[in-house]
Motif scaffolding. Structure first.
Motif, PDB file in Angstrom:
ATOM      1  N   GLY A   6       0.825  -1.206   0.000  1.00 31.13           N
ATOM      2  CA  GLY A   6       0.000   0.000   0.000  1.00 31.13           C
ATOM      3  C   GLY A   6       0.860   1.255   0.000  1.00 31.13           C
ATOM      4  O   GLY A   6       1.821   1.369  -0.773  1.00 31.13           O
ATOM      5  N   ASP A  53       1.153  -7.771  -9.564  1.00 35.56           N
ATOM      6  CA  ASP A  53       0.348  -8.732  -8.819  1.00 35.56           C
ATOM      7  C   ASP A  53       1.338  -9.697  -8.166  1.00 35.56           C
ATOM      8  O   ASP A  53       2.274 -10.166  -8.836  1.00 35.56           O
ATOM      9  CB  ASP A  53      -0.572  -9.477  -9.792  1.00 35.56           C
ATOM     10  CG  ASP A  53      -1.551 -10.403  -9.069  1.00 35.56           C
ATOM     11  OD1 ASP A  53      -1.140 -11.052  -8.090  1.00 35.56           O
ATOM     12  OD2 ASP A  53      -2.705 -10.489  -9.499  1.00 35.56           O
ATOM     13  N   ALA A  54       1.147  -9.987  -6.889  1.00 36.53           N
ATOM     14  CA  ALA A  54       2.097 -10.855  -6.172  1.00 36.53           C
ATOM     15  C   ALA A  54       2.225 -12.217  -6.845  1.00 36.53           C
ATOM     16  O   ALA A  54       3.282 -12.841  -6.791  1.00 36.53           O
ATOM     17  CB  ALA A  54       1.639 -11.023  -4.728  1.00 36.53           C
ATOM     18  N   ARG A  70       0.996  -6.853   5.927  1.00 34.85           N
ATOM     19  CA  ARG A  70      -0.043  -6.389   6.844  1.00 34.85           C
ATOM     20  C   ARG A  70      -1.311  -6.207   6.017  1.00 34.85           C
ATOM     21  O   ARG A  70      -1.436  -5.263   5.232  1.00 34.85           O
ATOM     22  CB  ARG A  70       0.382  -5.052   7.480  1.00 34.85           C
ATOM     23  CG  ARG A  70      -0.613  -4.567   8.535  1.00 34.85           C
ATOM     24  CD  ARG A  70      -0.174  -3.279   9.204  1.00 34.85           C
ATOM     25  NE  ARG A  70      -0.379  -2.110   8.355  1.00 34.85           N
ATOM     26  CZ  ARG A  70      -0.187  -0.854   8.755  1.00 34.85           C
ATOM     27  NH1 ARG A  70       0.258  -0.612   9.970  1.00 34.85           N
ATOM     28  NH2 ARG A  70      -0.390   0.147   7.925  1.00 34.85           N
ATOM     29  N   PHE A  76      -5.948 -12.343  -2.843  1.00 33.73           N
ATOM     30  CA  PHE A  76      -5.287 -13.034  -3.952  1.00 33.73           C
ATOM     31  C   PHE A  76      -6.304 -13.861  -4.737  1.00 33.73           C
ATOM     32  O   PHE A  76      -7.108 -14.597  -4.152  1.00 33.73           O
ATOM     33  CB  PHE A  76      -4.193 -13.975  -3.443  1.00 33.73           C
ATOM     34  CG  PHE A  76      -3.024 -13.297  -2.780  1.00 33.73           C
ATOM     35  CD1 PHE A  76      -2.742 -11.958  -3.007  1.00 33.73           C
ATOM     36  CD2 PHE A  76      -2.190 -14.014  -1.930  1.00 33.73           C
ATOM     37  CE1 PHE A  76      -1.655 -11.338  -2.397  1.00 33.73           C
ATOM     38  CE2 PHE A  76      -1.104 -13.402  -1.316  1.00 33.73           C
ATOM     39  CZ  PHE A  76      -0.839 -12.062  -1.544  1.00 33.73           C
TER      40      PHE A  76
HETATM   41  C1  LIG Z   1      -5.792  -3.458   3.010  1.00 29.68           C
HETATM   42  S1  LIG Z   1      -4.501  -2.864   1.993  1.00 29.68           S
HETATM   43  C2  LIG Z   1      -3.126  -2.928   3.112  1.00 29.68           C
HETATM   44  C3  LIG Z   1      -2.031  -1.974   2.720  1.00 29.68           C
HETATM   45  C4  LIG Z   1      -0.806  -1.945   3.656  1.00 29.68           C
HETATM   46  N1  LIG Z   1      -0.196  -3.250   3.801  1.00 29.68           N
HETATM   47  C5  LIG Z   1      -1.168  -1.393   4.996  1.00 29.68           C
HETATM   48  O1  LIG Z   1      -1.256  -2.143   5.960  1.00 29.68           O
HETATM   49  O2  LIG Z   1      -1.370  -0.159   5.079  1.00 29.68           O
HETATM   50  C6  LIG Z   1      -4.214  -4.242   0.902  1.00 29.68           C
HETATM   51  C7  LIG Z   1      -3.165  -3.965  -0.165  1.00 29.68           C
HETATM   52  O3  LIG Z   1      -2.845  -5.172  -0.844  1.00 29.68           O
HETATM   53  C8  LIG Z   1      -2.731  -4.903  -2.228  1.00 29.68           C
HETATM   54  N2  LIG Z   1      -2.971  -6.164  -2.948  1.00 29.68           N
HETATM   55  C9  LIG Z   1      -4.087  -6.923  -2.898  1.00 29.68           C
HETATM   56  N3  LIG Z   1      -3.955  -7.989  -3.696  1.00 29.68           N
HETATM   57  C10 LIG Z   1      -2.718  -7.916  -4.248  1.00 29.68           C
HETATM   58  C11 LIG Z   1      -1.999  -8.730  -5.166  1.00 29.68           C
HETATM   59  N4  LIG Z   1      -2.539  -9.840  -5.668  1.00 29.68           N
HETATM   60  N5  LIG Z   1      -0.750  -8.356  -5.508  1.00 29.68           N
HETATM   61  C12 LIG Z   1      -0.205  -7.211  -5.021  1.00 29.68           C
HETATM   62  N6  LIG Z   1      -0.835  -6.396  -4.163  1.00 29.68           N
HETATM   63  C13 LIG Z   1      -2.082  -6.746  -3.778  1.00 29.68           C
HETATM   64  C14 LIG Z   1      -3.764  -3.820  -2.486  1.00 29.68           C
HETATM   65  O4  LIG Z   1      -3.476  -3.088  -3.667  1.00 29.68           O
HETATM   66  C15 LIG Z   1      -3.641  -2.967  -1.221  1.00 29.68           C
HETATM   67  O5  LIG Z   1      -2.682  -1.951  -1.349  1.00 29.68           O
END
Ligand SMILES: C[S@@+](CC[C@H](N)C(=O)[O-])C[C@H]1O[C@@H](n2cnc3c(N)ncnc32)[C@H](O)[C@@H]1O
Length: 219
Positions: A6, A53-54, A70, A76
């Motif tokens: 994020g 994308d992870a 976090r 996913f």
């Molecule tokens: C709830 S936010 C948490 C952001 C950060 N870790 C925090 O705690 O402030 C979830 C994050 O995961 C990312 N995300 C979700 N699925 C993902 C994926 N498949 N690959 C990469 N990023 C992903 C979203 O874009 C988002 O920024």
């Protein structure tokens, strides 16, 4: 590596932990959030970011010491394949640690505002997709992780006084999302949330309970 980093708050914290001898890589698929993260960590030469994308992340095999997240792993599209990709990139001594939500029901922080607003039926279930520890265990076993530990963590969280807490609850989390997407629901939701928070007593410091899993494993 901070997955789903994020806007990078935990990237900064990890950078402080590893120091300039180490390296921290933040990964996220949201361009606009990564821009904010880059700005926030500007000048830290040992921090970098990858927009991906992870699941598709293609760092070399056995190249990473630790994968951290976090609240970044619950959305996913293919959790087993994505955690398998993390396992591939981790060194044999590598470690995984992430925090995710338990059920909506257990999270007063989310369920109280939704219920008082009468909008629980509109809540997006995605953030709670890891609510069942057996499901998380199964994903990590299929992705070849060892020594899997899933520990409940309960914490009262606050943004400060009633005004601050109401503002945050109407901006982020499940209710925040609903009122962002349906602005016509906002006024009534706000009135009801503020009344529910006031009913908790101390309006100078309003806290609600959050329920998470702290998940750790070894490669
Ligand atoms: C709830 S936010 C948490 C952001 C950060 N870790 C925090 O705690 O402030 C979830 C994050 O995961 C990312 N995300 C979700 N699925 C993902 C994926 N498949 N690959 C990469 N990023 C992903 C979203 O874009 C988002 O920024």
């Amino acid at each position: 590596m901070d997955v789903g980093c994020g806007t990078g708050q935990t990237v900064l914290q990890l950078a402080e932990m590893v120091g300039p001898q180490g390296r921290v890589v933040g990964v996220d698929m949201a361009h606009v959030l990564l821009d904010a993260a880059r700005e926030r960590t500007n000048g830290l030469g040992y921090v970098s970011f990858i927009e991906s994308d992870a699941l598709l992340l293609n760092l070399p095999d056995d190249s990473i010491d630790a994968v951290f997240s976090r609240f970044g792993v619950m959305a996913f599209a293919d959790p087993v394949a994505t955690f398998s990709n993390f396992h591939r990139m981790l060194k044999p001594t590598g470690r995984l640690a992430f925090v995710c939500w338990r059920s909506l029901e257990e999270n007063e922080l989310d369920v109280l505002p939704l219920r008082v607003a009468g909008l629980e039926h509109l809540a997006d279930p995605t953030p709670f997709s890891f609510e069942a520890p057996s499901y998380v265990q199964d994903i990590l076993e299929k992705a070849d992780f060892n020594d899997i530990r899933i520990v409940a963590h309960d914490q009262a969280v606050t943004s400060g006084d009633l005004d601050a807490m109401a503002t945050v609850l109407l901006r982020v989390g499940p209710l925040g999302r609903i009122v962002r997407e349906n602005p016509e629901l906002r006024a009534l939701a706000e009135t009801r949330v503020r009344a529910a928070l006031a009913a908790k007593g101390d309006t100078a410091n309003v806290a609600l309970q959050a329920a998470t899993w702290i998940v750790t494993a070894r490669a």
